[in-house]
Design an enzyme around this catalytic site. Structure first.
Site, PDB file in Angstrom:
ATOM      1  N   HIS A  31      41.626  47.115  33.313  1.00 35.02           N
ATOM      2  CA  HIS A  31      41.340  45.853  32.599  1.00 35.02           C
ATOM      3  C   HIS A  31      42.506  45.312  31.773  1.00 35.02           C
ATOM      4  O   HIS A  31      42.467  44.162  31.346  1.00 35.02           O
ATOM      5  CB  HIS A  31      40.155  46.038  31.642  1.00 35.02           C
ATOM      6  CG  HIS A  31      38.854  46.337  32.314  1.00 35.02           C
ATOM      7  ND1 HIS A  31      38.324  45.525  33.296  1.00 35.02           N
ATOM      8  CD2 HIS A  31      37.965  47.350  32.130  1.00 35.02           C
ATOM      9  CE1 HIS A  31      37.160  46.052  33.690  1.00 35.02           C
ATOM     10  NE2 HIS A  31      36.922  47.155  33.004  1.00 35.02           N
ATOM     11  N   ASP A  73      31.689  55.338  36.778  1.00 37.14           N
ATOM     12  CA  ASP A  73      30.576  54.676  36.094  1.00 37.14           C
ATOM     13  C   ASP A  73      29.580  54.022  37.042  1.00 37.14           C
ATOM     14  O   ASP A  73      28.580  53.452  36.609  1.00 37.14           O
ATOM     15  CB  ASP A  73      31.071  53.690  35.008  1.00 37.14           C
ATOM     16  CG  ASP A  73      32.223  52.836  35.480  1.00 37.14           C
ATOM     17  OD1 ASP A  73      32.522  52.840  36.685  1.00 37.14           O
ATOM     18  OD2 ASP A  73      32.828  52.156  34.627  1.00 37.14           O
TER      19      ASP A  73
HETATM   20 ZN   LIG Z   1      34.086  50.670  34.585  1.00 39.11          ZN
END
Ligand SMILES: [Zn+2]
Length: 377
Positions: A133, A259
């Protein structure tokens, strides 16, 4: 012939944690190493000690002002208001902690080591990597340094002209996508929770297809909540052959965020680690060996189990049927408040490999894949 795998890691990460209450305060790489050693699945000589990234590697992706600010915040373990506003450092999401700069340096150095090891004919896995990110001058989504971006830039610098980046994290890889959006040498393929309901919310939509000279080398597969093993594999198995056909990559980097597993409390996917491993196998069967990075993953036990499976595959070891006492001790020692006492998660302490969580492939998932691939036909 490429036969030997190398795990790039360090116990130094134990002292490079995020702040208390942060989802990333948990043990990750150190736990994976402890679990693998306890199960006798890792030999000392297979472990490459992580090194710090150097400035010239960091600036392959990041702006100097931003890096200097991170360095300064690390020195005082504090943040100036100006930096918080300009660089998004020192927020709840991206707190100042030893993980911010020193942890990122180590994780990023390891991703460059992975590139180096690959060119020396090893099969490298950097579980601390995959911080997808981060932007050139902005921290985002718990990520400060975009190590996949640095790794891809290193590959391009080495002369590779067709690099495929595959991201299996439950969240879209906005930092990587945007950096290489106009670069025809890099294809970004991401399977993730739709930004309509999940972070990063503004990126990861189907219509973001890249804007290079060609048709645009970017393929997003934003999926609905509750994705099971069958659905995840359906889109991956459907998309990969098309990507290979139109792009013909020389090399690939695979981000393996855990995740997407059902146990992970920060995402709404419902994969078993059987499905996760099958997805990994699918990529490897179609593309051969590549460069492997970690990624998101906020349930420490689920994460360590899933990455142990990946390591078994990379080293051609059989997956043990049951955990031994040493491994159980390692897992039981983890301090993790989010562990759900009400549900029977006992299986996580007995075995490594979950039972499959297969199911119907919903119509909307099939339609999404068709729509995504039609563009490239
Ligand atoms: Zn993630």
């Amino acid at each position: 012939m490429r036969t030997q795998a190398r795990l790039i890691g360090s116990f130094q990460y134990r002292n490079l944690r995020y702040t208390k209450n942060h989802p990333l305060r948990i043990p990750r790489v150190s736990l994976l190493l402890e679990l693998l050693f306890a199960l006798e699945l890792l030999k000392e000589e297979e472990l490459t000690e992580s090194r710090n990234a150097i400035w010239e590697e960091l600036t392959l992706f990041h702006e100097e002002d931003y890096l200097k600010a991170l360095e300064e915040c690390d020195r005082c373990q504090c943040v100036r208001k100006e930096y918080r506003e300009r660089f998004n450092i020192g927020t709840y999401e991206n707190p100042v902690s030893p993980a911010m700069w020193r942890g990122s340096l180590l994780a990023t150095g390891s991703s460059v080591q992975a590139v180096e090891l690959f060119t020396e004919n090893y099969i490298p896995f950097n579980p601390a990597g995959g911080m997808h990110h981060a932007y050139p001058s902005k921290a985002k989504g718990f990520c400060f340094i975009n190590d996949p971006g640095v790794a891809i830039q290193s590959l391009l610098k080495k002369g590779y002209k067709k690099v495929l980046y595959i991201d299996l994290d439950a969240h879209h890889c906005d930092g990587v996508q945007d950096f290489f959006y106009e670069d025809d040498r890099v294809f970004v393929l991401s399977v993730h929770q739709s930004p309509e309901y999940a972070f990063p919310f503004t990126k990861g939509y189907l219509h973001e297809r890249g804007s290079g000279k060609g048709r645009g080398y970017n393929l997003n597969l934003p999926l609905p909540e509750g994705i099971n093993d069958s659905e995840f594999l359906y889109v991956l198995e459907g998309a990969l052959p098309v990507v290979l056909e139109i792009f013909k990559p020389e090399i690939y980097v695979l981000q393996l965020g855990t995740d997407s597993l059902e146990e992970d409390y920060l995402s709404k996917f419902k994969l078993s680690n059987w499905g996760f491993l099958k997805a990994f196998d699918t990529v490897r069967d179609m593309l051969g060996n590549g460069i492997y990075l970690g990624g998101g993953g906020y349930h420490p036990i689920a994460l360590a189990r899933a990455w142990s499976l990946v390591w078994c595959r990379l080293t051609d070891r059989d997956v043990p049927t049951f955990l031994n006492d040493g491994a159980k001790k390692v897992l039981f020692s983890v301090d993790f408040e989010e562990f759900d006492e009400d549900t029977d998660k006992g299986y996580m302490f007995q075995t490594l490999l979950d039972k499959p969580r297969e199911g119907q492939v919903r119509k909307e998932v099939k339609e999404l894949l068709e729509k995504a691939l039609n563009y490239y036909k």
